[in-house]
Design an enzyme around this catalytic site. Structure first.
Site, mmCIF file in Angstrom:
data_model
loop_
_atom_site.group_PDB
_atom_site.id
_atom_site.type_symbol
_atom_site.label_atom_id
_atom_site.label_comp_id
_atom_site.label_asym_id
_atom_site.label_seq_id
_atom_site.Cartn_x
_atom_site.Cartn_y
_atom_site.Cartn_z
ATOM 1 N N ARG A 137 42.597 50.661 53.043
ATOM 2 C CA ARG A 137 41.279 50.277 53.575
ATOM 3 C C ARG A 137 40.771 49.043 52.862
ATOM 4 N NH1 ARG A 137 37.003 53.514 52.499
ATOM 5 N NH2 ARG A 137 35.781 52.501 54.098
ATOM 6 N N LYS B 116 42.445 60.927 43.954
ATOM 7 C CA LYS B 116 42.882 60.663 45.337
ATOM 8 C C LYS B 116 44.337 61.086 45.563
ATOM 9 C CE LYS B 116 42.832 56.920 48.721
ATOM 10 N NZ LYS B 116 42.078 55.744 49.135
ATOM 11 N N ARG C 119 30.637 55.528 45.440
ATOM 12 C CA ARG C 119 31.094 56.107 44.167
ATOM 13 C C ARG C 119 29.979 56.934 43.550
ATOM 14 N NH1 ARG C 119 28.915 53.143 39.926
ATOM 15 N NH2 ARG C 119 28.147 51.117 40.596
HETATM 16 C C1 BTN Z 1 43.296 53.885 52.019
HETATM 17 O O1 BTN Z 1 43.075 52.782 51.531
HETATM 18 O O2 BTN Z 1 42.831 54.911 51.501
HETATM 19 C C2 BTN Z 1 44.109 54.028 53.270
HETATM 20 C C3 BTN Z 1 45.577 54.093 52.979
HETATM 21 C C4 BTN Z 1 46.440 54.317 54.197
HETATM 22 C C5 BTN Z 1 47.912 54.217 53.857
HETATM 23 C C6 BTN Z 1 48.784 54.592 55.008
HETATM 24 S S1 BTN Z 1 50.465 54.765 54.538
HETATM 25 C C7 BTN Z 1 50.953 54.869 56.189
HETATM 26 C C8 BTN Z 1 50.121 53.869 56.952
HETATM 27 N N1 BTN Z 1 50.731 52.558 56.932
HETATM 28 C C9 BTN Z 1 50.006 51.677 56.257
HETATM 29 O O3 BTN Z 1 50.315 50.490 56.073
HETATM 30 N N2 BTN Z 1 48.872 52.254 55.792
HETATM 31 C C10 BTN Z 1 48.813 53.643 56.195
#
Ligand code: BTN
Length: 316
Positions: free
Chosen positions: A116, A181, A314
């Site tokens: 994100r 997380k 946060r």
């Molecule tokens: C976050 O920042 O919390 C979101 C992370 C999401 C990661 C997943 S892994 C599978 C899919 N492919 C990606 O490039 N991102 C999501």
């Protein structure tokens, strides 16, 4: 020859001599050695013992299409027409973006995993789950309100099903275990913002992280909190089974049907929080989410509701 053929051999965690590896892969010993160097660069714990050869201590639990398919529910099989299991990809979200509804991609490694707010998602080989699926919705962006929170509920259910206690969600869609997380969710929308649209639902779930360099927040993986975890293939199937249930329920009833469960899992409810919106920081008490999944914060100036976007939260 790709490094993946070598990884398939070493996944058993046993010693293999350079000669045996060369013969099995039909390459020279020099070529074997070059490939072995790459494993170290990938952060995999390669051991080399004179007279015995090479091994990956602890082995690797690689994804197996057969094992995933065997654990899929009838409903998931019906709704997901393609299970594209890859070795190394840039991002499973990018793979699925060009596909059609019901397409799933899972990979052993992502070289450009997306998180994100433009962050990178650290995605080392064979250690976690990186998976995306494409789902279609009618009703445009408005019908997707709260979807990312509902997906968070699906992931939390799967982590609990895998044996973990202390699973919580953090708005909008982090899944935590013991306050750290364990999974992240990235939804990317395409199509008609007012009509039929496709959503790439991407999930990263930390399973057995060995090389975590580059993660800039407290994290945890499933192996650290559960004694015997299901194989990654089974976990992937459980995730897909639950996602299909949640996406279908969401299509019918929106976020309303998930609100209660989300609030029961809410890690921040009643806590003092700081919400950052660009350069602005709003302080207040986190008070759950509204019917559309917006975060409610009670501030000294009254109640405020935050919706997705570039907001970060946060505890203070
Ligand atoms: C976050 O920042 O919390 C979101 C992370 C999401 C990661 C997943 S892994 C599978 C899919 N492919 C990606 O490039 N991102 C999501």
């Amino acid at each position: 020859m790709s490094v993946e053929a070598l990884l398939q051999k070493l996944a058993d965690g046993e010693f293999h001599s350079g000669r045996a590896l060369g013969e099995a892969l039909a390459i020279s010993r020099t070529a074997v050695w070059k490939q072995l160097q790459k494993l170290e660069q990938m952060g995999l714990p390669l051991e080399s013992v004179k007279g015995r050869g090479y091994r990956l201590a602890g082995g690797l639990d690689l994804l197996s299409r057969g094992d995933v398919e065997a654990a899929l529910s009838a409903r998931a099989r019906e709704r997901l027409h393609t299970l594209d299991i890859r070795g190394v990809v840039d991002s499973t979200n990018a793979v699925v973006a060009d596909a059609d509804a019901g397409y799933v991609c899972a990979a052993e490694q992502q070289t450009a995993g997306r998180g994100r707010r433009g962050r990178q998602w650290v995605s080392p080989y064979g250690q976690n789950l990186y998976c995306s699926l494409l789902w279609e919705f009618e009703g445009g962006a408005a019908a997707l309100e709260g979807l990312s929170l509902a997906v968070g509920v699906a992931v939390a259910r799967v982590i609990r099903q895998a044996g973990a206690a202390g699973v919580q969600v953090k708005w909008p869609n982090d899944v935590l275990c013991d306050g750290r997380k364990m999974a992240g969710i990235l939804l990317e929308m395409q199509g008609d913002a007012a009509g039929r649209c496709q959503v790439v639902v991407g999930i990263g779930l930390n399973v057995a992280m060995r090389s975590a360099g580059g993660i800039d927040q407290p994290w945890v993986d499933l192996t650290s909190v559960v004694d015997e975890i299901p194989s990654r293939s089974r976990l992937l199937a459980y995730l897909l089974n639950e996602l299909v249930v949640v996406l279908e329920d969401f299509t019918v009833g929106g976020f309303a049907g998930f609100r209660r469960e989300w609030q029961q899992l809410d890690a921040f409810r009643g806590r003092e929080v700081a919400v950052r919106l660009g350069d602005d920081v709003v302080l207040g008490t986190s008070a759950g989410v509204d019917a559309g999944g917006g975060l409610i914060v009670e501030t000294v100036e009254g109640r405020r509701v935050f919706n997705g976007g570039e907001v970060s939260l946060r505890a203070v």
